[in-house]
Design an enzyme around this catalytic site. Structure first.
Site, mmCIF file in Angstrom:
data_model
loop_
_atom_site.group_PDB
_atom_site.id
_atom_site.type_symbol
_atom_site.label_atom_id
_atom_site.label_comp_id
_atom_site.label_asym_id
_atom_site.label_seq_id
_atom_site.Cartn_x
_atom_site.Cartn_y
_atom_site.Cartn_z
ATOM 1 N N ASP A 213 0.939 -1.110 -0.059
ATOM 2 C CA ASP A 213 -0.011 -0.003 -0.089
ATOM 3 C C ASP A 213 0.918 1.405 -0.058
ATOM 4 O O ASP A 213 2.047 1.069 -0.330
ATOM 5 C CB ASP A 213 -0.762 0.058 1.318
ATOM 6 N N HIS A 236 2.183 2.016 -2.947
ATOM 7 C CA HIS A 236 1.164 3.080 -3.745
ATOM 8 C C HIS A 236 1.820 4.364 -3.699
ATOM 9 O O HIS A 236 0.997 5.254 -3.761
ATOM 10 C CB HIS A 236 -0.123 2.793 -3.167
#
Length: 390
Positions: A213, A236
């Protein structure tokens, strides 16, 4: 090893994680049942004057040697004077079923502690695979949390395979994280490297983060956040948000992100807010970012929608203003290198693109930009060509 610290004011606490030997090599593995050890039983005094380092160390050793359950060290309320302690790599239970029902889904939590320094070298292994194989919404889990802390620091530790967020900074002020290493597979769900929420004057620097993430995520009610000298990937990117879910009011300001190297990430510099939200994101600077094969190097998404069905367009949104993207270069893994998608109801304003040179990671391909209701200015050379409105 399960260590919970609740409402403890520590005068001088320095915890060193000694990484030469992991915990499962340094001491016997416990049976899969619960076992709690209270530091008071080992001579610790909650009077703020008695030096209790040896008591803490004895409790740790006893936890390592226990044979009647998965050990937890309990530190009750009070003022404990603790100096240097050397521990082994901390190993989490391998299965969510080993966690006690009455505890929140947090593993190592320091709450209401001022002046705490957690230093390495050393490691925290969250053994998150058992969590990743289940629904992350049903089984949340955090590795290391600082909650309601001031003047604290985390440095030179290695966090591996957290169930979800590796390091959480919550409702804290004047906290520094430096030279940490965070690793989790790209496929691991919601394993943010560092998440900041409701905190002020936070510094993150000199760290390497790879996860499933965001490498660093800035949540709501944050101000004066400084992020610099970060190696990010996989992951991310460096994200602000998501903000404004369920009509919540956002308040995020004075966010500075500098000297970040992103390699193979899904996003680079990202701001994401939900439709229907309220409040503001303002005074944000991303500068000196290097991109290598990043899918969305620059992205503002004011219509963020994390659900299968399309989100209904709404008449309110979080106001995004005074955001600078400066001195960016590198390669985009997709054709859309700049995406500034703002709400049709609430425009993004004061967006500045300055000295940007992004090219395609693929040979003989071009990159483009796309803007919706994004207003701002261009300074110097910007490639791909800008699409901002004045």
């Amino acid at each position: 090893m399960d260590l919970e610290v609740s409402k403890v004011a520590v005068f001088a606490m320095y915890i060193l994680f000694f990484a030469l030997f992991p915990l499962n090599d340094a001491c016997p593995r416990a049976n899969p049942k619960s076992s709690s050890l209270n530091v008071l039983d080992f001579g610790a005094k909650a009077d703020g004057e008695t030096e209790s380092s040896q008591a803490f160390s004895k409790a740790w050793d006893a936890a390592c040697k226990t044979t009647n359950g998965i050990p937890s060290i309990m530190i009750p309320r009070g003022d404990f004077l603790v100096n240097q302690i050397i521990l082994g790599t901390i190993l989490a239970p391998a299965s969510p079923s080993a966690w006690k029902v009455e505890y929140s889904p947090k593993w190592l939590t320091f709450e209401n502690v001022n002046g705490l320094n957690i230093m390495g070298p050393g490691g925290i292994n969250g053994q998150g695979k058992g969590w990743w194989d289940q629904s992350c919404r049903d089984h949340p889990g955090l590795a290391l949390s600082l909650a309601s802390c001031m003047d604290c620091s985390i440095s030179r530790i290695h966090s591996t395979n957290s169930p979800q967020i590796h390091i959480l900074i919550l409702d804290s002020n004047r906290t520094k994280i430096d030279h940490v290493t965070i690793t989790a597979p790209e496929s691991s769900p919601n394993t943010d490297g560092i998440h900041i929420q409701s905190s002020h004057d936070i510094t993150i620097t000199g760290s390497t983060i790879g996860s499933g993430d965001d490498c660093v995520s800035v949540g709501d009610y944050n101000s004066d956040i400084h992020i610099s000298d970060i190696n990010c990937g996989p992951g991310h990117g460096i994200s602000i948000g998501s903000l404004g879910k369920d009509g919540n009011v956002a308040d995020v300001k004075n966010i500075f992100v500098r000297d970040v190297r992103l390699n193979g990430t899904t996003n680079g510099a990202r701001i994401k807010t939900w439709q229907g939200g309220k409040g503001t994101v303002r005074d944000v600077i991303y500068e000196r970012l290097k991109f290598t094969n990043v899918k969305n190097p620059i992205i503002i998404d004011q219509n963020y929608c994390d659900q299968a069905a399309p989100c209904k367009e709404q008449s309110t949104g979080v106001q995004i203003s005074d955001v600078t993207f400066r001195d960016f270069y590198g390669t985009s893994a997709t054709d859309m290198a700049i995406s500034l998608i703002c709400s049709r109801a609430v425009a993004c304003t004061g967006i500045k693109l300055e000295s940007i040179n992004l090219t395609s990671a693929k040979t003989r391909r071009s990159v483009f930009s796309n803007c919706i209701n994004a207003h701002g200015t261009i300074v110097g050379h910007v490639e791909p060509r800008e699409c901002l409105k004045k």
